[in-house]
Design a protein around this motif. Structure first.
Motif, short mmCIF file in Angstrom:
data_model
loop_
_atom_site.label_atom_id
_atom_site.label_comp_id
_atom_site.label_asym_id
_atom_site.label_seq_id
_atom_site.Cartn_x
_atom_site.Cartn_y
_atom_site.Cartn_z
N ILE A 91 22.07 69.54 35.70
CA ILE A 91 21.89 68.05 36.08
C ILE A 91 23.49 67.62 36.54
O ILE A 91 23.54 66.78 37.53
CB ILE A 91 21.52 67.26 34.84
N LEU A 92 24.40 68.07 35.68
CA LEU A 92 25.74 67.53 36.13
C LEU A 92 26.11 68.18 37.63
O LEU A 92 26.74 67.17 38.27
CB LEU A 92 26.83 68.08 35.06
N LEU A 93 25.88 69.47 37.82
CA LEU A 93 26.11 69.99 39.28
C LEU A 93 25.22 69.03 40.06
O LEU A 93 25.83 68.95 41.38
CB LEU A 93 25.65 71.37 39.27
N ASN A 105 36.24 60.80 39.60
CA ASN A 105 35.65 60.00 38.69
C ASN A 105 34.26 60.91 38.42
O ASN A 105 33.81 60.87 37.09
CB ASN A 105 34.97 58.74 39.58
N SER A 106 33.75 61.62 39.09
CA SER A 106 32.55 62.58 38.62
C SER A 106 33.07 63.67 37.73
O SER A 106 32.41 64.03 36.99
CB SER A 106 32.01 63.41 40.00
N LEU A 107 34.34 64.16 38.06
CA LEU A 107 35.01 65.03 36.87
C LEU A 107 35.22 64.50 35.79
O LEU A 107 34.92 65.17 34.60
CB LEU A 107 36.10 65.51 37.54
N ILE A 108 35.50 63.44 35.64
CA ILE A 108 35.87 62.44 34.26
C ILE A 108 34.74 62.36 33.72
O ILE A 108 34.45 62.48 32.28
CB ILE A 108 36.42 61.10 34.57
N ILE A 143 32.01 64.39 33.96
CA ILE A 143 31.46 65.48 33.52
C ILE A 143 32.24 66.09 32.14
O ILE A 143 31.77 66.50 31.26
CB ILE A 143 31.67 66.75 34.65
N VAL A 144 33.68 65.86 31.94
CA VAL A 144 34.31 66.02 30.97
C VAL A 144 34.00 65.23 29.78
O VAL A 144 33.88 65.51 28.62
CB VAL A 144 35.96 65.90 31.28
N PHE A 145 33.66 63.80 30.15
CA PHE A 145 32.97 62.90 29.11
C PHE A 145 31.67 63.46 28.36
O PHE A 145 31.71 63.63 27.15
CB PHE A 145 32.78 61.38 29.62
N LEU A 195 19.88 61.15 27.73
CA LEU A 195 19.88 59.85 27.86
C LEU A 195 21.03 59.34 28.57
O LEU A 195 20.84 58.56 29.43
CB LEU A 195 19.82 59.29 26.62
N PHE A 196 22.28 59.71 28.16
CA PHE A 196 23.39 59.40 28.79
C PHE A 196 23.37 59.51 30.33
O PHE A 196 23.68 58.84 31.20
CB PHE A 196 24.74 59.98 28.20
#
Length: 149
Positions: free
Chosen positions: A14-16, A110-113, A115-117, A141-142
């Motif tokens: 999903i992140l990818l 921002n996308s990388l932040i 993903i790290v979050f 959910l997030f």
């Protein structure tokens, strides 16, 4: 154990997918398309990178401006086409191109932040010994909340 790995793969997938969608959107989006936020973030980040104070004082995103400013400075060491100094940018004849360049950088960062979050949030819930299924559902959910997307 197999279920946990599958859940991890689903979250990574999903992140990818979100990262790929973000990159696709960047190819068709102008930095001024959302004047309310993107232009203010880029401008204030460039101000901080140039050694000035931010002008968007009623916004709590100083840390975000600082992170972007530091990354903009780092990127400016790697290329000579787009200056990081706001004075040079505003005095040039390629303001639009420069802001577009830094807009793309800020969106990727921002996308990388994000993903790290999600990764840190997942690890925090794991350390709190919350059930894996609840961790997975909370991360989903997030991921699908309007705020995250």
């Amino acid at each position: 154990m197999k279920t946990e790995k599958t859940q991890n793969y689903i979250i990574v997938l999903i992140l990818l997918l979100f990262f790929i969608i973000n990159i696709f959107q960047l190819s068709n989006q102008h930095w001024s398309s959302i004047m309310d936020m993107d232009s203010a973030v880029i401008y204030n980040s460039l101000l901080l990178a140039s050694g000035y104070e931010q002008e968007f004082r009623d916004h709590p995103a100083f840390t975000l401006f600082l992170i972007y400013g530091l990354i903009f400075k780092f990127v400016s060491f790697l290329q000579d086409i787009y200056p990081v100094s706001i004075d040079l940018i505003l005095g040039s004849n390629k303001i639009n191109d420069t802001f577009q360049f830094y807009f793309k950088i800020s969106r990727i960062v921002n996308s990388l932040i994000n993903i790290v979050f999600i990764f840190v949030f997942y690890k925090l819930l794991y350390l709190l010994e919350i059930k894996k299924k609840i961790i997975f559902l909370t991360c989903l959910l997030f991921l699908f909340s309007e705020w995250y997307v």
